[in-house]
Design a protein around this motif. Structure first.
Motif, PDB file in Angstrom:
ATOM      1  N   ARG A  18       0.830  -1.207   0.000  1.00 46.69           N
ATOM      2  CA  ARG A  18       0.000   0.000   0.000  1.00 46.69           C
ATOM      3  C   ARG A  18       0.865   1.258   0.000  1.00 46.69           C
ATOM      4  O   ARG A  18       0.547   2.233  -0.670  1.00 46.69           O
ATOM      5  CB  ARG A  18      -0.957  -0.019   1.185  1.00 46.69           C
ATOM      6  CG  ARG A  18      -2.131  -0.960   0.947  1.00 46.69           C
ATOM      7  CD  ARG A  18      -3.164  -0.894   2.028  1.00 46.69           C
ATOM      8  NE  ARG A  18      -4.398  -1.518   1.570  1.00 46.69           N
ATOM      9  CZ  ARG A  18      -5.215  -2.206   2.348  1.00 46.69           C
ATOM     10  NH1 ARG A  18      -4.926  -2.372   3.625  1.00 46.69           N
ATOM     11  NH2 ARG A  18      -6.313  -2.723   1.856  1.00 46.69           N
ATOM     12  N   ALA A  21       2.192   1.910  -3.430  1.00 44.00           N
ATOM     13  CA  ALA A  21       1.181   2.334  -4.404  1.00 44.00           C
ATOM     14  C   ALA A  21       0.761   3.796  -4.247  1.00 44.00           C
ATOM     15  O   ALA A  21       0.015   4.315  -5.084  1.00 44.00           O
ATOM     16  CB  ALA A  21      -0.050   1.431  -4.287  1.00 44.00           C
ATOM     17  N   VAL A  22       1.217   4.450  -3.184  1.00 40.79           N
ATOM     18  CA  VAL A  22       0.847   5.857  -2.980  1.00 40.79           C
ATOM     19  C   VAL A  22       1.611   6.727  -3.975  1.00 40.79           C
ATOM     20  O   VAL A  22       2.835   6.634  -4.084  1.00 40.79           O
ATOM     21  CB  VAL A  22       1.151   6.308  -1.533  1.00 40.79           C
ATOM     22  CG1 VAL A  22       0.838   7.793  -1.358  1.00 40.79           C
ATOM     23  CG2 VAL A  22       0.355   5.474  -0.529  1.00 40.79           C
ATOM     24  N   GLN A  26      -0.160  12.228  -3.258  1.00 43.00           N
ATOM     25  CA  GLN A  26      -1.191  11.761  -2.323  1.00 43.00           C
ATOM     26  C   GLN A  26      -0.747  11.783  -0.865  1.00 43.00           C
ATOM     27  O   GLN A  26      -1.577  11.597   0.021  1.00 43.00           O
ATOM     28  CB  GLN A  26      -1.620  10.329  -2.679  1.00 43.00           C
ATOM     29  CG  GLN A  26      -2.367  10.219  -3.989  1.00 43.00           C
ATOM     30  CD  GLN A  26      -2.766   8.782  -4.259  1.00 43.00           C
ATOM     31  OE1 GLN A  26      -1.924   7.875  -4.246  1.00 43.00           O
ATOM     32  NE2 GLN A  26      -4.042   8.555  -4.495  1.00 43.00           N
ATOM     33  N   ALA A 124      -5.267   3.021   2.712  1.00 36.83           N
ATOM     34  CA  ALA A 124      -6.010   2.721   1.489  1.00 36.83           C
ATOM     35  C   ALA A 124      -7.133   3.732   1.271  1.00 36.83           C
ATOM     36  O   ALA A 124      -7.327   4.238   0.156  1.00 36.83           O
ATOM     37  CB  ALA A 124      -6.572   1.299   1.560  1.00 36.83           C
ATOM     38  N   THR A 127      -5.846   7.147   0.108  1.00 42.24           N
ATOM     39  CA  THR A 127      -5.177   7.222  -1.195  1.00 42.24           C
ATOM     40  C   THR A 127      -5.926   6.488  -2.313  1.00 42.24           C
ATOM     41  O   THR A 127      -5.358   6.251  -3.378  1.00 42.24           O
ATOM     42  CB  THR A 127      -3.736   6.680  -1.077  1.00 42.24           C
ATOM     43  OG1 THR A 127      -3.761   5.328  -0.602  1.00 42.24           O
ATOM     44  CG2 THR A 127      -2.913   7.547  -0.124  1.00 42.24           C
ATOM     45  N   GLN A 129      -7.056   3.355  -2.602  1.00 40.75           N
ATOM     46  CA  GLN A 129      -6.692   1.970  -2.911  1.00 40.75           C
ATOM     47  C   GLN A 129      -7.797   1.017  -2.454  1.00 40.75           C
ATOM     48  O   GLN A 129      -8.739   1.416  -1.778  1.00 40.75           O
ATOM     49  CB  GLN A 129      -5.377   1.612  -2.214  1.00 40.75           C
ATOM     50  CG  GLN A 129      -4.198   2.458  -2.659  1.00 40.75           C
ATOM     51  CD  GLN A 129      -2.906   2.011  -2.008  1.00 40.75           C
ATOM     52  OE1 GLN A 129      -2.591   0.821  -1.998  1.00 40.75           O
ATOM     53  NE2 GLN A 129      -2.145   2.961  -1.465  1.00 40.75           N
ATOM     54  N   ASP A 130      -7.647  -0.248  -2.804  1.00 36.77           N
ATOM     55  CA  ASP A 130      -8.581  -1.286  -2.360  1.00 36.77           C
ATOM     56  C   ASP A 130      -8.576  -1.341  -0.831  1.00 36.77           C
ATOM     57  O   ASP A 130      -7.520  -1.518  -0.219  1.00 36.77           O
ATOM     58  CB  ASP A 130      -8.161  -2.638  -2.942  1.00 36.77           C
ATOM     59  CG  ASP A 130      -9.083  -3.786  -2.567  1.00 36.77           C
ATOM     60  OD1 ASP A 130     -10.091  -3.554  -1.855  1.00 36.77           O
ATOM     61  OD2 ASP A 130      -8.792  -4.926  -2.964  1.00 36.77           O
ATOM     62  N   GLU A 131      -9.735  -1.167  -0.225  1.00 34.60           N
ATOM     63  CA  GLU A 131      -9.846  -1.103   1.235  1.00 34.60           C
ATOM     64  C   GLU A 131     -10.180  -2.438   1.879  1.00 34.60           C
ATOM     65  O   GLU A 131     -10.386  -2.513   3.092  1.00 34.60           O
ATOM     66  CB  GLU A 131     -10.933  -0.096   1.622  1.00 34.60           C
ATOM     67  CG  GLU A 131     -10.667   1.300   1.121  1.00 34.60           C
ATOM     68  CD  GLU A 131     -11.849   2.238   1.331  1.00 34.60           C
ATOM     69  OE1 GLU A 131     -12.833   1.833   1.991  1.00 34.60           O
ATOM     70  OE2 GLU A 131     -11.781   3.372   0.839  1.00 34.60           O
TER      71      GLU A 131
END
Length: 195
Positions: A18, A21-22, A26, A124, A127, A129-131
């Motif tokens: 995670r 992926a930021v 963000q 997540a 930003t 992302q999938d939570e």
């Protein structure tokens, strides 16, 4: 390798993905923790990893700051905690905690390993992302948090009860009766899964 170390590594792997992926722009985005942005979430996780080293008289390894390199800072903190978990003598050391005496590895399991899951959701959400939290983690955390005695839970929900600036859980957020177990867990610990 044991169950606690395995669980920690699984949670750390997910949190590291995670962070990776930021996008750079963000890091200042607000998180569900009212006073924190995305970078603050990682800073909290790194700080709590460092706290886990104190009972075994270890200092954090040299590392970049979260401000300069969140991923590098987390990887260094993670390596320090994994070194403790991989040493049976260190992992088995008894320590005093706010909730009573326990082994260092149990303290790591209850604090930073669980934090990686819950604050992973925060990161997540902040930003985009999938939570999704793995179902087995949701079930385990729901069972453990709802089993906390009411008096201790009240202390967990009281800002500063464990020291200046420390807030373990926020006030419970009511969710619909038919909400998923993940949303019920998040509401119980003070997150609003609908926002």
């Amino acid at each position: 390798m044991n169950a606690i170390a395995d669980r920690y590594r699984r949670h750390a792997d997910a949190f590291e993905l995670r962070i990776a992926a930021v996008r750079p722009e963000q890091w200042a985005d607000r998180s569900p923790c009212a006073a924190w942005n995305a970078r603050d979430v990682v800073d909290h996780i790194v700080t709590m990893h460092q706290v886990m080293l104190r009972p075994v008289d270890r200092s954090p390894s040299p590392a970049p700051s979260v401000k300069d390199d969140p991923l590098g800072a987390f990887r260094a903190a993670r390596a320090d905690v994994e070194a403790v978990l991989d040493d049976p003598a260190l992992a088995g050391t008894d320590c005093d905690t706010p909730t009573g005496p326990m082994s260092v590895e149990r303290h790591i399991d209850l604090v930073v390993s669980d934090d990686l899951v819950l604050h992973g959701w925060d990161l997540a959400r902040a930003t985009g992302q999938d939570e999704t939290i793995p179902a087995d983690d949701v079930a385990r955390l729901w069972a453990s948090t709802t089993a906390i005695p009411a008096e201790l839970m009240q202390k967990y929900r009281t800002p500063g009860a464990f020291g200046p600036g420390i807030e373990v859980f926020g006030p419970e957020v009511k969710v619909p009766e038919d909400a998923s177990l993940q949303d019920r867990l998040l509401g119980f610990i003070g997150r609003d899964p609908s926002h």
